[in-house]
Design a protein around this motif. Structure first.
Motif, PDB file in Angstrom:
ATOM      1  N   ALA A 198       5.338  38.482  42.773  1.00 13.77           N
ATOM      2  CA  ALA A 198       4.909  39.872  42.784  1.00 13.77           C
ATOM      3  C   ALA A 198       4.876  40.420  41.367  1.00 13.77           C
ATOM      4  O   ALA A 198       5.514  39.886  40.467  1.00 13.77           O
ATOM      5  N   GLY A 199       4.103  41.485  41.174  1.00 15.26           N
ATOM      6  CA  GLY A 199       4.012  42.109  39.861  1.00 15.26           C
ATOM      7  C   GLY A 199       5.099  43.144  39.669  1.00 15.26           C
ATOM      8  O   GLY A 199       6.207  43.016  40.203  1.00 15.26           O
ATOM      9  N   ILE A 222      -1.883  35.868  52.972  1.00 15.97           N
ATOM     10  CA  ILE A 222      -2.325  35.551  51.609  1.00 15.97           C
ATOM     11  C   ILE A 222      -2.107  36.774  50.729  1.00 15.97           C
ATOM     12  O   ILE A 222      -2.525  37.888  51.083  1.00 15.97           O
ATOM     13  N   LYS A 223      -1.412  36.588  49.607  1.00 14.23           N
ATOM     14  CA  LYS A 223      -1.307  37.621  48.587  1.00 14.23           C
ATOM     15  C   LYS A 223      -1.676  36.989  47.254  1.00 14.23           C
ATOM     16  O   LYS A 223      -1.909  35.782  47.180  1.00 14.23           O
ATOM     17  N   PHE A 224      -1.705  37.785  46.194  1.00 10.43           N
ATOM     18  CA  PHE A 224      -2.139  37.271  44.899  1.00 10.43           C
ATOM     19  C   PHE A 224      -1.078  37.462  43.831  1.00 10.43           C
ATOM     20  O   PHE A 224      -0.346  38.459  43.841  1.00 10.43           O
ATOM     21  N   GLU A 225      -1.029  36.495  42.914  1.00  9.20           N
ATOM     22  CA  GLU A 225      -0.023  36.509  41.845  1.00  9.20           C
ATOM     23  C   GLU A 225      -0.183  37.773  41.001  1.00  9.20           C
ATOM     24  O   GLU A 225      -1.294  38.102  40.577  1.00  9.20           O
ATOM     25  N   GLY A 226       0.931  38.453  40.780  1.00 14.13           N
ATOM     26  CA  GLY A 226       0.907  39.666  39.971  1.00 14.13           C
ATOM     27  C   GLY A 226       0.645  40.926  40.776  1.00 14.13           C
ATOM     28  O   GLY A 226       0.802  42.029  40.282  1.00 14.13           O
ATOM     29  N   CYS A 227       0.237  40.775  42.045  1.00 12.14           N
ATOM     30  CA  CYS A 227       0.065  41.961  42.904  1.00 12.14           C
ATOM     31  C   CYS A 227       1.419  42.340  43.489  1.00 12.14           C
ATOM     32  O   CYS A 227       2.178  41.476  43.929  1.00 12.14           O
ATOM     33  N   TYR A 228       1.702  43.624  43.491  1.00  9.66           N
ATOM     34  CA  TYR A 228       2.958  44.128  44.043  1.00  9.66           C
ATOM     35  C   TYR A 228       2.638  44.973  45.265  1.00  9.66           C
ATOM     36  O   TYR A 228       1.759  45.838  45.219  1.00  9.66           O
ATOM     37  N   GLN A 232       4.769  45.868  29.795  1.00 13.57           N
ATOM     38  CA  GLN A 232       3.387  45.423  29.645  1.00 13.57           C
ATOM     39  C   GLN A 232       2.706  45.298  31.011  1.00 13.57           C
ATOM     40  O   GLN A 232       1.504  45.422  31.126  1.00 13.57           O
ATOM     41  N   TYR A 233       3.529  45.058  32.053  1.00 10.64           N
ATOM     42  CA  TYR A 233       2.962  44.769  33.367  1.00 10.64           C
ATOM     43  C   TYR A 233       2.921  45.992  34.285  1.00 10.64           C
ATOM     44  O   TYR A 233       3.220  45.892  35.481  1.00 10.64           O
ATOM     45  N   GLU A 234       2.594  47.140  33.720  1.00 10.40           N
ATOM     46  CA  GLU A 234       2.432  48.350  34.526  1.00 10.40           C
ATOM     47  C   GLU A 234       1.215  49.093  34.006  1.00 10.40           C
ATOM     48  O   GLU A 234       0.966  49.125  32.791  1.00 10.40           O
TER      49      GLU A 234
END
Ligand SMILES: *Cc1c(COP(=O)(O)O)cnc(C)c1O
Length: 432
Positions: free
Chosen positions: A147-148, A130-136, A392-394
């Motif tokens: 992934a983020g 299990i991983k999460f949306e936006g997590c890298y 924006q995503y960092e």
């Protein structure tokens, strides 16, 4: 330099977000770095808010780290054999992260996460993750799903070249949603090896865990016999000496580290429960290796950086938090003055200005941001001598080299930049 780089390297870069595609313009070429500043080949100086994407918590070319690298280099750059520096750094890591009973050093955060997943699968005999949306968690095949970081920046749902069969065992769920995790465990009874999570998300911009969320993950993992992996590659030694797990009081089964742990040299680590870590070769059946793992220069840089953090933690962490608050909230207040709604997420020395008036608590909300406005703001800040992470995503980072002078400089640059962004958005200029 850009043209020359492009003639040899795809996009002119070795890591995609560096190419500035999300914000436009050519990226400056760095000639040297010192303290809170980067100096480019055209003679410009920039106040740095990305700190090599995290490692430079004490500032660039911090003398004890530089000296440690120099003196180690004189004794040989790599041995491919055991040396005392490995246990020396491991002991410091364990002092900060008591949950890490045993660990192994690798050369990047990617390797740390990839190896931790393999170990979790080997230990549990299960396949799903299990991983999460936006997590890298780095760019290993199984983890390049929703992934983020650069993947989010370029709007790639996954990556070409990752076979569906490889990603088939990765369940990507929304962050901050415990019900979704419970449902996944119910739907995949005895099949889920682990949960891997950025305890504070940095790679979709900064997103904080809701109250009880991490504790909930801990409980669900335990209840369903899966391992909890906290990916502290970014948060480790940054949010506190003991990372997010110390701040939020969560004991994971495994932790992954990178960035700060290597003092700016290529280095990562993964570690945790002794019974789990003993599954690694040569003690156990899970294979993992590296020619440059435990590299003596990386160990020396890590030892110098962590020793300093440990010795001065009571001063360093409150100072970083205070500086971050001044800058993050100061700029948000300036934005409000000119009628721009920014949502500021911050914890410790990590922060993000999301160009949206709405709260950002998961990736879907982060993705509502006005990335075009962010891009204009980024360019205007760069023109004013401030280098923000180019997406924006960092997450942005503050270092110990950021003092009152740097706070004042950042605020005055932001005042100019926000006016520029706002004017181009079609409003009337703010009164002086
Ligand atoms: C940076 C990062 C990674 C990947 O580390 P690399 O050293 O770039 O391979 C993994 N996880 C998180 C949370 C990160 O921030």
């Amino acid at each position: 330099m850009q043209q020359r780089a492009e003639s040899f390297l795809p996009g002119g870069v070795d890591s995609p977000v560096r190419a500035f595609r999300a914000v436009g313009g050519d990226p400056p070429f760095v000639e040297r770095a010192d303290g809170a500043y980067l100096y480019d080949a055209d003679g410009n100086r920039y106040l740095d808010f990305f700190g090599s994407w995290g490692p430079m918590i004490l500032g660039h070319a911090f003398p004890p780290v530089t000296e440690a690298i120099q003196s180690a280099a004189a004794r040989g750059a790599s041995f491919g054999a055991s040396h005392a520096g490995e246990a020396d750094l491991a002991e410091l890591v364990q002092r900060c992260f008591p949950s890490v009973k045993k660990m192994r050093f690798v050369s990047s955060g990617t390797e740390a996460c990839m190896s931790a997943i393999r170990l979790a699968r080997g230990f549990t005999g299960r396949s799903f993750v299990i991983k999460f949306e936006g997590c890298y968690h780095g760019h290993a095949d199984a983890l390049l799903v929703k992934a983020g970081s650069g993947v989010a920046t370029f709007g790639i749902p996954g990556s070409a070249g990752v076979p569906a069969e490889t990603a088939m065992h990765t369940l990507a769920l929304p962050y901050n949603d415990l019900a979704a995790v419970e449902l996944a465990f119910e739907n995949h009874q005895d099949q889920i090896a682990c949960i891997i999570v950025e305890p504070v998300v940095g790679n979709a911009g900064t997103i904080l865990p809701a109250a009880g969320y991490l504790q909930g993950l801990r409980e669900l993992a335990t209840r369903y016999g899966a391992l909890l992996i906290l990916d502290e590659v970014m948060t480790g030694f940054r949010l506190s000496l003991g990372g997010a797990q110390e701040l939020y009081r969560i004991e994971p089964d495994l932790t992954t580290l990178g960035k700060i742990v290597g003092g700016g040299l290529p280095c990562g680590a993964f570690g945790g429960r002794e019974d789990v870590m003993n599954f690694l070769a040569p003690l156990g059946p899970v294979y993992q290796a590296g020619t440059l793992s435990g590299n003596p220069l990386a160990m020396a840089a890590g030892i110098a950086q962590l020793s300093h953090l440990i010795a001065h933690a009571d001063v360093i962490y409150p100072h970083l938090e205070m500086t971050t608050r001044s800058i993050a909230e100061g700029v948000a207040a300036l934005a409000a003055e000119v009628g721009i709604s920014i949502t500021t997420n911050r914890v410790g020395s990590m922060f993000t200005w999301f160009f949206t008036p709405m709260p950002v608590e998961d990736f879907a909300q982060a993705a509502m941001s006005d990335t075009a406005a962010f891009a204009r703001f980024h360019r205007a800040m760069l023109d004013a001598g401030v280098w923000l992470p180019p997406s924006q995503y960092e997450a942005a980072f503050v270092s110990m080299a950021h003092g009152p002078e740097e706070v004042a400089f950042a605020l005055s640059a932001a005042r100019q930049a926000l006016a520029a962004v706002w004017c181009r958005c079609g409003g009337t200029p703010p009164s002086p």
